[in-house]
Scaffold this active site. Structure first.
Site, short mmCIF file in Angstrom:
data_model
loop_
_atom_site.label_atom_id
_atom_site.label_comp_id
_atom_site.label_asym_id
_atom_site.label_seq_id
_atom_site.Cartn_x
_atom_site.Cartn_y
_atom_site.Cartn_z
N LYS A 25 0.81 -1.30 0.06
CA LYS A 25 0.07 -0.08 -0.13
C LYS A 25 0.81 1.22 -0.15
CE LYS A 25 -2.51 2.35 3.98
NZ LYS A 25 -1.31 2.86 4.44
N ASN A 26 1.87 1.29 0.78
CA ASN A 26 2.72 2.41 1.19
C ASN A 26 3.61 2.79 -0.19
OD1 ASN A 26 1.05 3.04 3.18
ND2 ASN A 26 2.59 2.67 4.58
N ARG A 98 -4.63 9.03 3.24
CA ARG A 98 -3.58 9.82 3.20
C ARG A 98 -2.61 9.95 2.14
NH1 ARG A 98 -2.44 13.08 7.16
NH2 ARG A 98 -0.34 13.53 7.54
N CYS A 122 -5.54 7.35 8.66
CA CYS A 122 -5.84 7.01 9.92
C CYS A 122 -5.84 7.76 10.99
CB CYS A 122 -5.01 5.61 10.49
SG CYS A 122 -5.58 4.16 9.54
N ARG A 127 -1.09 14.42 12.90
CA ARG A 127 -0.61 14.04 11.91
C ARG A 127 0.05 15.10 11.08
NH1 ARG A 127 -2.60 8.70 9.17
NH2 ARG A 127 -0.15 8.58 8.28
N ASP A 315 3.33 0.55 12.24
CA ASP A 315 2.25 -0.09 11.63
C ASP A 315 2.07 -1.53 12.16
OD1 ASP A 315 1.57 2.18 10.61
OD2 ASP A 315 2.12 1.36 8.35
N ILE A 337 6.35 6.89 17.41
CA ILE A 337 5.96 7.81 16.08
C ILE A 337 4.60 8.46 16.10
CG2 ILE A 337 5.74 7.52 13.43
CD1 ILE A 337 8.22 6.57 14.50
N ARG A 407 -8.99 -0.66 3.82
CA ARG A 407 -8.14 0.20 3.30
C ARG A 407 -6.95 -0.19 2.96
NH1 ARG A 407 -6.40 4.88 6.90
NH2 ARG A 407 -5.05 4.83 4.91
C1 LIG Z 1 0.57 6.44 2.98
C2 LIG Z 1 1.85 6.32 3.94
O1 LIG Z 1 2.79 5.98 3.44
N1 LIG Z 1 1.81 5.81 5.31
C3 LIG Z 1 2.60 5.52 6.50
C4 LIG Z 1 3.52 6.76 6.80
O2 LIG Z 1 2.59 7.84 7.00
P1 LIG Z 1 3.13 9.28 7.08
O3 LIG Z 1 4.05 9.60 5.92
O4 LIG Z 1 1.78 10.34 7.37
O5 LIG Z 1 4.03 9.54 8.46
P2 LIG Z 1 5.15 10.32 8.63
O6 LIG Z 1 6.55 9.53 8.74
O7 LIG Z 1 5.03 11.57 7.90
O8 LIG Z 1 4.85 10.87 10.16
C5 LIG Z 1 5.69 10.28 11.22
C6 LIG Z 1 5.43 11.33 12.37
O9 LIG Z 1 6.24 12.52 12.03
C7 LIG Z 1 5.32 13.56 12.13
N2 LIG Z 1 5.25 14.39 11.10
C8 LIG Z 1 5.39 14.14 9.64
C9 LIG Z 1 5.34 14.84 8.64
C10 LIG Z 1 5.36 16.20 9.01
O10 LIG Z 1 5.33 17.34 7.99
N3 LIG Z 1 5.53 16.91 10.25
C11 LIG Z 1 5.43 16.01 11.25
O11 LIG Z 1 5.39 16.24 12.72
C12 LIG Z 1 3.81 13.07 12.24
O12 LIG Z 1 2.99 13.86 13.09
C13 LIG Z 1 4.09 11.82 12.79
O13 LIG Z 1 4.18 11.73 14.22
O14 LIG Z 1 4.30 6.50 7.36
C14 LIG Z 1 3.92 6.20 8.73
C15 LIG Z 1 5.16 5.89 9.79
O15 LIG Z 1 5.78 5.13 9.25
C16 LIG Z 1 2.97 4.91 8.58
O16 LIG Z 1 2.53 4.64 9.81
C17 LIG Z 1 2.00 5.25 7.36
O17 LIG Z 1 1.59 3.75 7.17
C1 LIG Z 2 -1.48 4.80 9.21
C2 LIG Z 2 -1.58 3.93 8.01
O1 LIG Z 2 -1.97 4.21 6.91
P1 LIG Z 2 -2.18 5.98 6.42
O2 LIG Z 2 -0.89 6.60 6.49
O3 LIG Z 2 -2.28 5.73 5.14
O4 LIG Z 2 -3.23 6.50 7.41
C3 LIG Z 2 -1.20 2.55 8.08
O5 LIG Z 2 -1.00 1.91 7.07
O6 LIG Z 2 -1.33 2.11 9.17
#
Ligand SMILES: CC(=O)N[C@H]1[C@@H](OP(=O)(O)OP(=O)(O)OC[C@H]2O[C@@H](n3ccc(=O)[nH]c3=O)[C@H](O)[C@@H]2O)O[C@H](CO)[C@@H](O)[C@@H]1O
Ligand SMILES: C=C(OP(=O)(O)O)C(=O)O
Length: 428
Positions: A25-26, A98, A122, A127, A315, A337, A407
């Site tokens: 998915k990711n 997302r 989610c 986030r 995850d 995280i 999802r």
């Molecule tokens: C679609 C996708 O790929 N989703 C994955 C992606 O989510 P996603 O990319 O949203 O996760 P991030 O690695 O960005 O976020 C991790 C942490 O960093 C913080 N943060 C992130 C960006 C930002 O601009 N500012 C900030 O503060 C977030 O609030 C969170 O606490 O990585 C997560 C962490 O491995 C996984 O759980 C999700 O499944």
């Molecule tokens: C947090 C997850 O995904 P998303 O970033 O797409 O919400 C997930 O895959 O568990």
């Protein structure tokens, strides 16, 4: 949201057999975003997981004017982005997953702007997207927020001509890294991204972009350099296997005391999770592209700290919380995280689990024999963890709000049933 989705699971069957790990998915979500950057030709993505997030991404690609055909039986997605017609990511689709935010770089390059009416995913606490916005701004974009009549925020990003620069993520954000790489791929000049994420899906997306003609180096080192090019071309790419889907099936074998062959799973992609599962009593045997897994000894308790790759994936934190309920002693889980990823504890408590939550730390007091109950999937991994709990619980477990599970996991009931589980998916 449409109809309510429920899973009913009758626990007690050991799982045995062979299961095919789905495409990631990711990885596929940023790839769909990347395919919109090719202004000519058709991109073909293979090994696409047939999950709700992919269906939403296809709808969103169509909403901005792309022709997107998802061939479900062939697990192949064909995208023709030669005639995009709108820079707007409409709320009714974009706010349901997302990955919608991963369309932004393509819209910036194709239209000079992107309008984001909503971003989903989610609900795991805060986030933030500031690393993305700050990076786009450093490349010359302006970001403004306007409040719609219904109170929702609408983000408007304008970028006449993106230029390379030195960018960074405060922490190695997964989608943040992908978005900045994609924005830099067609920007003028060279971009350096510091503290870039190391996740295998990020590297798979870099591989796709390189095949499309992007000049990217340093993937997997934390320092990614991107030299902007004039255009990207449509190519064919096979999506990597989903390491989280693999991890859930490893835990399905572990929680039922079974043994499975996971086709397409790579032990290395599980990072520290593989070591933690081994410490709990799971045995792994990598045979080429098939990972054999079994658990026939007592489950030992564990200490888990979630971290970016190759650390223990957040995850997989919910699934291991379910597994820990059956371990001989207390397990400790520290979620680093996300600040709101423990709603599962209350649901497991309905099944008889004893879990103490204190902020982002949890202590799971095992062993507890769980019993079936009606429980709610508050998010995707909460859903997969509840399926695992149901597989090992006495009696029947009903998991409501299971759209979340759909999802991210394809054909969950079918794949588990083939391994001997008693599970059905109900809609309505
Ligand atoms: C679609 C996708 O790929 N989703 C994955 C992606 O989510 P996603 O990319 O949203 O996760 P991030 O690695 O960005 O976020 C991790 C942490 O960093 C913080 N943060 C992130 C960006 C930002 O601009 N500012 C900030 O503060 C977030 O609030 C969170 O606490 O990585 C997560 C962490 O491995 C996984 O759980 C999700 O499944
Ligand atoms: C947090 C997850 O995904 P998303 O970033 O797409 O919400 C997930 O895959 O568990």
């Amino acid at each position: 949201m449409g109809h309510e989705v429920r899973y009913r699971v009758r626990g007690g069957s050991q799982l045995h057999g062979t299961v095919f790990v789905q495409g990631a998915k990711n990885a596929v979500l940023p790839m769909i975003g990347a395919s919109l950057m090719a202004s000519k030709g058709r991109t073909v993505l293979r090994n696409v997981p047939i999950i709700e997030d992919v269906r939403r991404a296809v709808e969103l690609a169509r909403a901005v004017g792309a022709k997107a055909e998802l061939h479900e039986t062939e697990r192949t997605l064909v995208i023709d982005a030669s005639s995009l017609s709108s820079p707007v990511l409409p709320a009714d689709i974009a706010s349901r997953f997302r990955g919608s935010f991963l369309f932004v770089p393509a819209l910036l390059h194709r239209f000079g702007e992107a309008v984001i009416e909503g971003v989903g995913g989610c609900n795991l606490g805060s986030r933030n997207l500031d690393f993305h916005y700050n990076g786009f701004k450093r490349m010359g974009a302006t970001v403004t927020e306007q409040v719609a009549d219904n109170g929702d925020g609408i983000i408007h990003i304008k970028a006449g001509d993106l230029r390379g620069g030195t960018l960074y993520c405060d922490t190695p954000s997964h989608t943040g890294t992908e978005n900045l790489i994609m924005a830099a791929a067609l920007a003028r000049g060279t971009t350096l991204i510091k503290n870039a994420a190391l996740e295998p899906e990020v590297l798979d997306n870099i591989a796709l972009l390189q095949a499309m003609g992007a000049k990217i180096s340093g993937g997997g080192t934390g320092f990614v350099t991107v030299e902007g090019v004039g255009e990207l071309t449509a190519v064919e790419h096979t999506v990597m296997p989903d390491r989280i889907d693999a991890g859930v099936f490893v835990m399905a074998a572990a929680i039922t005391g079974g043994d499975l062959n996971l086709v397409g799973a790579t032990l290395e992609h599980l990072g520290v999770a593989a070591d933690k599962l081994e410490q709990m009593g799971v045995e792994f045997h990598q045979q080429g592209a098939v990972l054999q897994v079994r658990r026939d000894r007592t489950l030992r308790p564990i200490n888990v700290i979630t971290d970016e790759y190759p650390g223990f994936a957040t995850d997989l934190q919910s699934p291991i919380m379910a597994l820990s309920c059956f371990a001989e002693g207390p397990s400790y889980i520290y979620e680093r995280i996300f600040d709101g990823r423990f709603k599962l504890a209350d649901e497991l408590a309905k099944m008889g689990a004893d879990i103490e939550v204190d902020g982002n730390r949890a202590k799971v007091n095992g062993p507890r024999g769980l019993r079936g109950a009606e429980v709610e999937a508050h998010d995707l991994r909460c859903g997969s963890a509840l399926v695992l709990a149901g597989l090992a619980a006495e009696g029947e477990t009903t998991i409501t709000s299971a759209y979340y599970l759909d999802r991210g996991h394809a054909h969950t009931a079918e794949r588990l049933s083939q391994l001997g589980a008693d599970i059905v998916r109900e809609v309505g």
